[in-house]
Enzyme design. Structure first.
Site, short mmCIF file in Angstrom:
data_model
loop_
_atom_site.label_atom_id
_atom_site.label_comp_id
_atom_site.label_asym_id
_atom_site.label_seq_id
_atom_site.Cartn_x
_atom_site.Cartn_y
_atom_site.Cartn_z
CB SER B 135 -27.31 8.30 26.54
OG SER B 135 -27.93 9.47 26.09
CE1 TYR B 162 -28.94 9.20 31.93
CE2 TYR B 162 -28.73 10.48 29.92
CZ TYR B 162 -29.01 9.29 30.55
OH TYR B 162 -29.34 8.18 29.81
CE LYS B 166 -26.54 6.40 30.76
NZ LYS B 166 -26.62 5.09 31.43
#
Lengths: 354, 354
Positions: B135, B162, B166
């Site tokens: 991302s 989050y 990643k």
């Protein structure tokens, strides 16, 4: 009284180098210790058992050794079910920087999952206090202008999986504390260069394979196991041209943990502490101190710099002094003498004592 | 011929938003797809099944749906035992930024372990090719002078669990590639702002709860589910004062993955690709395009800036064009029209179609 302050402390990785020295201090202070260790570094592990057998220093009821891997969540939960744990010290995980580059999956798997399992069990059993063993390697190669390093200096530019995993777990702990600041009481200790051994000479560090660190190498040269000391670079921009590190006696590190036990009550969320002397010592300082301790000259040769080595790294440990009332007091001389005593008593590491 | 190039592709999280659109493209190109998805976002998951039932686009033998969690290593190994997997696409894991801050353990647990299990099974079954869905959040808040962002710009200063997860998985993959560069063929895709839906209107994104992203909010206002659009800040130092983002059509993202299938043979170790249009579009651009698509005015009110929002972020996607032969071709108009078609056909999301 002692009994009012007596805690039951689960020490994950309690049979390793820093873990075992800490366990000795915890037991001496009257705490009950539940060591969870899978004895994967069995030479070091057994030392702990030997120490207590030989010294008779503790009552068997105060030390429980559970030979399980913290990555086994089911077993770990049983440990939490069986003992009324107050505090968790997490020394778990593998620790060889070189190995971590060769076998990264091992590190990402064990060095993160073990801690996550501990946290999961803690949450389930309403345990709030955890001390996590981190490392100065999270600072990466620090800006030489910024020395001494403070806890809020930037972290994460780590160069090996070992250091990255330390950093990741720090992130996880910090995110947990943000999510539930009223629940967690978390301490992170960033060790600089722990060296030396317990003053009894009965426990110490017996690194497997080819040690990367200066002190075990010095000891190997002094015992004749290694012909010569390789010194990597003598033209650094330091006081004597050799690299500067923050060596700290492992028993001072152990004492910091003993102080931490009482300090959890003052923590809300997470606190990070540098664990070092705050004084940078050069390779040549250490060679001289070790020659004095072992009474022999150490032959050496100067080699090329190693990639990634920084000229100097040492910390500002004033936060630990201010908040934990802890200061590393043992000298370079003591580090070398205590390490040498361990090597004299255990010339073949732990192999012989078994 | 098609058959020579036909691969069996395990798509973890293949019933999610980007996953399901990619699966459609893979099936249309004749590949065999094994979706492993625990249907935890069941609304989106079921859409995939509906799509194929309704369209009859594929032969049942080409799509296998295994409703298991990739965190269940034993079951995952059985999937690798049962199907001769050539390539792994990893869309697994949870994806709500806000939730990740509230429940960090969930993210550290599932969003890292799932990928680690996939890698473990791959190593055991001699599968080398994996594409990981990362991302643009790994870039954190980028220096506005440095736009457009390139793949080797600095990463890791992420602000939520989050994004950190990643980043951690990217580190793990990079360390694996360093350890065994001749074994692994790894691609990392850093998506910017995927929006829109399949042109059929049959699959799209039906975010649970309160969506954080602009396009689902616009659609909710247009369908009357939300009274008014909140615009966060109109005094940014951008062309029209509103934030600039790199919106990319989800079917363009899916096409990038199709291109990737052929590209593994040219990879040695790891390659990272920005997946975006390379063009920054403002909130007002998007509002206007959406008003045109749905044929209604969108009422809005200007609110305070949200903490952490950067004025502008958009990428340089030239590496993907150069190496994958991929370029996002669909316009803002198409993004809005396709999304709107999905909402018209599914006014209550997937709930109604079940």
């Amino acid at each position: 009284t002692m009994n009012a302050c007596r805690k039951t402390i689960l020490v994950a990785g309690g049979a390793g180098y820093i873990g075992s020295h800490t366990v000795v201090e915890l037991l001496n202070a009257g705490h009950r210790v539940v060591v969870v260790d899978n004895l994967s570094n069995s030479q070091e592990n057994l030392s702990l058992v030997f120490f207590f057998n030989l010294e008779g220093a503790i009552n068997g009821r105060n030390l429980i050794l559970v030979t399980k891997n913290v990555c086994d969540l089911e077993r770990l939960n049983l440990v939490f079910d069986s003992y009324n744990i107050d505090v968790v010290f997490d020394f778990s995980g593998r620790k060889a920087v070189g190995e971590s580059t060769l076998l990264p999956m091992l590190y990402y798997k064990y060095n993160i999952n073990g801690t996550m399992n501990l946290l999961k069990c803690m949450r389930q059993h309403e345990v709030r206090d955890i001390l996590f063993s981190s490392s100065c390697t999270v600072y990466g190669a620090p800006d030489q202008e910024a020395l001494p390093i403070k806890e809020d200096d930037s972290v994460g530019c780590c160069q090996c999986p070992y250091a990255k995993c330390k950093y990741f777990v720090e992130c996880l702990l910090s995110d947990l504390a943000t999510g539930e600041p009223d629940y967690w009481r978390i301490m992170v200790m960033r060790y600089f260069n722990p060296v030396g051994a317990h003053e009894s000479g009965l426990i110490g560090e017996d690194p497997k394979g080819d040690p990367l660190n200066l002190l075990p190498k010095l000891a190997q040269v002094a015992t004749g196991k290694r012909p010569i000391l390789d010194v990597y670079g003598e033209d650094y921009s330091t006081v004597d041209g050799s690299p500067i590190r923050d060596y700290v006696h492992v028993m001072d590190v152990a004492t910091a943990h003993l102080r931490a036990v009482k300090h959890f009550q003052d923590i809300s969320g997470i606190e990070i502490y540098n664990i070092g002397t705050g004084e940078g010592k050069s390779t040549w300082d250490m060679v001289k101190a070790f020659e004095a301790a072992c009474g022999k000259p150490i032959p050496f040769r100067v080699c090329q710099r190693r990639p990634g080595d920084v000229p100097a790294i040492y910390c500002d440990p004033s936060k630990a002094e201010r908040e934990l009332g802890w200061k590393a007091g043992r000298s370079l001389k003591q580090m070398c003498e205590d390490l040498w005593r361990f090597y004299v008593l255990n010339p073949n590491g732990y192999d012989e004592s078994i």
